[in-house]
Write a protein that holds these residues in place. Structure first.
Motif, PDB file in Angstrom:
ATOM      1  N   SER A  91       0.827  -1.207   0.000  1.00  0.00           N
ATOM      2  CA  SER A  91       0.000   0.000   0.000  1.00  0.00           C
ATOM      3  C   SER A  91       0.863   1.259   0.000  1.00  0.00           C
ATOM      4  O   SER A  91       0.621   2.204  -0.763  1.00  0.00           O
ATOM      5  CB  SER A  91      -0.927   0.006   1.220  1.00  0.00           C
ATOM      6  N   LEU A  92       1.891   1.269   0.838  1.00  0.00           N
ATOM      7  CA  LEU A  92       2.785   2.433   0.891  1.00  0.00           C
ATOM      8  C   LEU A  92       3.580   2.571  -0.404  1.00  0.00           C
ATOM      9  O   LEU A  92       3.860   3.684  -0.856  1.00  0.00           O
ATOM     10  CB  LEU A  92       3.732   2.311   2.079  1.00  0.00           C
ATOM     11  N   SER A  93       3.951   1.429  -1.004  1.00  0.00           N
ATOM     12  CA  SER A  93       4.691   1.463  -2.271  1.00  0.00           C
ATOM     13  C   SER A  93       3.859   2.101  -3.369  1.00  0.00           C
ATOM     14  O   SER A  93       4.363   2.890  -4.182  1.00  0.00           O
ATOM     15  CB  SER A  93       5.094   0.041  -2.685  1.00  0.00           C
TER      16      SER A  93
ATOM     17  N   HIS B 220       1.321   9.554 -15.411  1.00  0.00           N
ATOM     18  CA  HIS B 220       2.477   9.150 -14.612  1.00  0.00           C
ATOM     19  C   HIS B 220       2.093   8.662 -13.223  1.00  0.00           C
ATOM     20  O   HIS B 220       2.759   7.779 -12.673  1.00  0.00           O
ATOM     21  CB  HIS B 220       3.484  10.302 -14.545  1.00  0.00           C
ATOM     22  N   ALA B 221       1.051   9.228 -12.655  1.00  0.00           N
ATOM     23  CA  ALA B 221       0.607   8.760 -11.341  1.00  0.00           C
ATOM     24  C   ALA B 221       0.157   7.305 -11.415  1.00  0.00           C
ATOM     25  O   ALA B 221       0.523   6.479 -10.566  1.00  0.00           O
ATOM     26  CB  ALA B 221      -0.522   9.646 -10.818  1.00  0.00           C
ATOM     27  N   THR B 222      -0.628   6.968 -12.449  1.00  0.00           N
ATOM     28  CA  THR B 222      -1.115   5.586 -12.571  1.00  0.00           C
ATOM     29  C   THR B 222       0.018   4.629 -12.929  1.00  0.00           C
ATOM     30  O   THR B 222       0.090   3.522 -12.392  1.00  0.00           O
ATOM     31  CB  THR B 222      -2.233   5.486 -13.629  1.00  0.00           C
ATOM     32  N   TRP B 223       0.928   5.061 -13.818  1.00  0.00           N
ATOM     33  CA  TRP B 223       2.018   4.154 -14.217  1.00  0.00           C
ATOM     34  C   TRP B 223       2.964   3.905 -13.037  1.00  0.00           C
ATOM     35  O   TRP B 223       3.305   2.760 -12.737  1.00  0.00           O
ATOM     36  CB  TRP B 223       2.804   4.718 -15.405  1.00  0.00           C
ATOM     37  N   ASN B 224       3.392   4.958 -12.369  1.00  0.00           N
ATOM     38  CA  ASN B 224       4.337   4.785 -11.267  1.00  0.00           C
ATOM     39  C   ASN B 224       3.723   4.028 -10.096  1.00  0.00           C
ATOM     40  O   ASN B 224       4.391   3.220  -9.443  1.00  0.00           O
ATOM     41  CB  ASN B 224       4.848   6.152 -10.784  1.00  0.00           C
ATOM     42  N   GLY B 225       2.445   4.311  -9.815  1.00  0.00           N
ATOM     43  CA  GLY B 225       1.778   3.579  -8.742  1.00  0.00           C
ATOM     44  C   GLY B 225       1.729   2.096  -9.035  1.00  0.00           C
ATOM     45  O   GLY B 225       2.022   1.260  -8.169  1.00  0.00           O
ATOM     46  N   GLY B 226       1.356   1.748 -10.271  1.00  0.00           N
ATOM     47  CA  GLY B 226       1.333   0.339 -10.660  1.00  0.00           C
ATOM     48  C   GLY B 226       2.724  -0.270 -10.684  1.00  0.00           C
ATOM     49  O   GLY B 226       2.938  -1.396 -10.210  1.00  0.00           O
ATOM     50  N   TYR B 227       3.698   0.475 -11.220  1.00  0.00           N
ATOM     51  CA  TYR B 227       5.063  -0.030 -11.366  1.00  0.00           C
ATOM     52  C   TYR B 227       5.703  -0.353 -10.024  1.00  0.00           C
ATOM     53  O   TYR B 227       6.112  -1.493  -9.774  1.00  0.00           O
ATOM     54  CB  TYR B 227       5.889   1.023 -12.114  1.00  0.00           C
ATOM     55  N   PHE B 228       5.760   0.622  -9.132  1.00  0.00           N
ATOM     56  CA  PHE B 228       6.435   0.405  -7.852  1.00  0.00           C
ATOM     57  C   PHE B 228       5.641  -0.523  -6.931  1.00  0.00           C
ATOM     58  O   PHE B 228       6.214  -1.286  -6.161  1.00  0.00           O
ATOM     59  CB  PHE B 228       6.716   1.740  -7.163  1.00  0.00           C
ATOM     60  N   GLY B 229       4.309  -0.453  -7.028  1.00  0.00           N
ATOM     61  CA  GLY B 229       3.493  -1.358  -6.221  1.00  0.00           C
ATOM     62  C   GLY B 229       3.703  -2.807  -6.610  1.00  0.00           C
ATOM     63  O   GLY B 229       3.849  -3.690  -5.749  1.00  0.00           O
TER      64      GLY B 229
ATOM     65  N   ILE C  40       7.196  -6.916 -15.273  1.00  0.00           N
ATOM     66  CA  ILE C  40       5.800  -7.101 -14.867  1.00  0.00           C
ATOM     67  C   ILE C  40       5.229  -5.780 -14.356  1.00  0.00           C
ATOM     68  O   ILE C  40       4.095  -5.407 -14.670  1.00  0.00           O
ATOM     69  CB  ILE C  40       5.679  -8.201 -13.796  1.00  0.00           C
ATOM     70  N   GLY C  41       6.029  -5.043 -13.585  1.00  0.00           N
ATOM     71  CA  GLY C  41       5.587  -3.738 -13.104  1.00  0.00           C
ATOM     72  C   GLY C  41       5.315  -2.782 -14.252  1.00  0.00           C
ATOM     73  O   GLY C  41       4.307  -2.061 -14.254  1.00  0.00           O
ATOM     74  N   GLY C  42       6.195  -2.780 -15.253  1.00  0.00           N
ATOM     75  CA  GLY C  42       5.992  -1.917 -16.414  1.00  0.00           C
ATOM     76  C   GLY C  42       4.754  -2.291 -17.205  1.00  0.00           C
ATOM     77  O   GLY C  42       4.036  -1.427 -17.714  1.00  0.00           O
ATOM     78  N   THR C  43       4.480  -3.590 -17.290  1.00  0.00           N
ATOM     79  CA  THR C  43       3.290  -4.057 -18.010  1.00  0.00           C
ATOM     80  C   THR C  43       2.011  -3.630 -17.300  1.00  0.00           C
ATOM     81  O   THR C  43       1.075  -3.121 -17.928  1.00  0.00           O
ATOM     82  CB  THR C  43       3.322  -5.596 -18.152  1.00  0.00           C
TER      83      THR C  43
END
Length: 319
Positions: free
Chosen positions: A134-136, A200-209, A237-240
């Motif tokens: 969640s924090l990630s 970028h918010a959606t991509w980074n949130g998905g990527y790092f999470g 997988i995070g990038g996808t």
């Protein structure tokens, strides 16, 4: 008078004193300074874009292709590659690469270093000692918002240069910047800011999470090769996942930033998403998805692998 015998003191076995040893202090890993993150992120980002950029050009062409608008249509990734190379030359696949290369160092530095800063901040806010998924995700979203503000002008210029319809309009990066400011005003360079934040918010949130979750799920690396493998798998997988989440926002961002007219069809992100879906169907929100995911899936893996290798080298030789 006889002297009394001296009392015999009982002999007790004495265990030889064990020499006291001072426990070696635990070596704590020094955090990398911001400049090191900046450099490592720039190297990672530049490496990824040099390898994967032609797919970004193909993605943009698909996203600018409006159903029923006429003109040359691309039917597949290979068809797009063939037509670009045949009709415009191989170098066209790298047209518009200068803006993203110029912005990759600060962009990737912000992506990774801001994520670290927000991770520390959120741990304090929530009273946690370690990161969780969640924090990630929250840290990734916050880093994405920060990153978006920096890159908007570069993204806009890149898209204008990639559009085939602008081939004779701009003679290069600096000519495009000059003409945009002259004819549309300096604030035009920030057209699509809101859409870029969404992207970028959606991509980074998905990527790092996802990276956090996948790293915990993979077998523990026993050597350098396995560490590289784990990083590439987690990053890919995070990038996808990030690409699946943010493609609709990327499509409307591209439309908004490529619109240089006085009366604009696309202005704000969510209304633009609605317009595209109503006029062209929901599938239009995923135009360019295949070349994009082929780029940002493996690209996410390349980013994480290169960033990890460079920072590891810096910790070993520069700290």
């Amino acid at each position: 008078m006889a002297s009394l015998p001296t009392p015999i003191t009982p002999v007790t076995s004495v265990t030889p004193a064990t020499p006291t040893t001072t426990a070696a202090p635990v070596k704590t890993e020094k955090p990398l300074p911001f400049l090191f993150h900046f450099t490592a992120g720039g190297i990672a980002g530049t490496s990824e874009i040099l390898v994967m950029y032609p797919l970004d050009v193909v993605k943009t062409r698909f996203q600018l292709q409006v159903s029923g608008a006429g003109g040359e249509a691309y039917t597949s990734i290979m068809d797009c590659f063939k037509k670009i190379i045949k009709n415009e030359g191989f170098s066209r696949l790298y047209r518009g690469i200068l803006p993203p290369i110029l912005v990759e160092a600060p962009k990737r530095a912000i992506k990774f270093s801001a994520n670290e800063q927000y991770s520390t901040l959120f741990k304090k806010i929530y009273g946690k000692d370690k990161m969780n998924q969640s924090l990630s995700i929250q840290a990734g979203i916050s880093a994405g918002c920060t990153e978006a503000v920096v890159i908007v002008p570069f993204e806009l210029v890149k898209i204008r240069l990639q559009d085939k319809g602008n081939a004779g309009k701009y003679n290069g990066t600096f000519d495009a910047i000059t003409k945009i400011i002259k004819h549309e005003g300096p604030l035009a360079l920030y057209n699509g800011l809101e859409a870029t934040v969404w992207r970028h918010a959606t991509w980074n949130g998905g990527y790092f999470g996802v990276i956090f979750s996948i790293r915990r799920s993979l077998p523990k690396a026993e050597n350098k090769q396995q560490q590289l493998r784990n990083n590439f798998i987690a990053g890919a997988i995070g990038g996808t996942v990030g690409t699946i989440l943010n493609t609709p926002f990327d499509v409307v961002k591209t439309r908004i930033q490529n619109d240089s007219g006085t009366v604009k069809k696309y202005n704000w992100t969510l209304p633009a998403v609605k317009i595209v879906a109503q006029e062209e169907g929901f599938g239009a929100l995923y135009k360019g998805f295949v070349p994009k995911v082929l780029r940002l899936g493996p690209g996410g893996g390349i980013l994480l692998v290169v960033f990890d290798q460079v920072t590891t080298w810096m910790k070993k030789y520069l700290l």
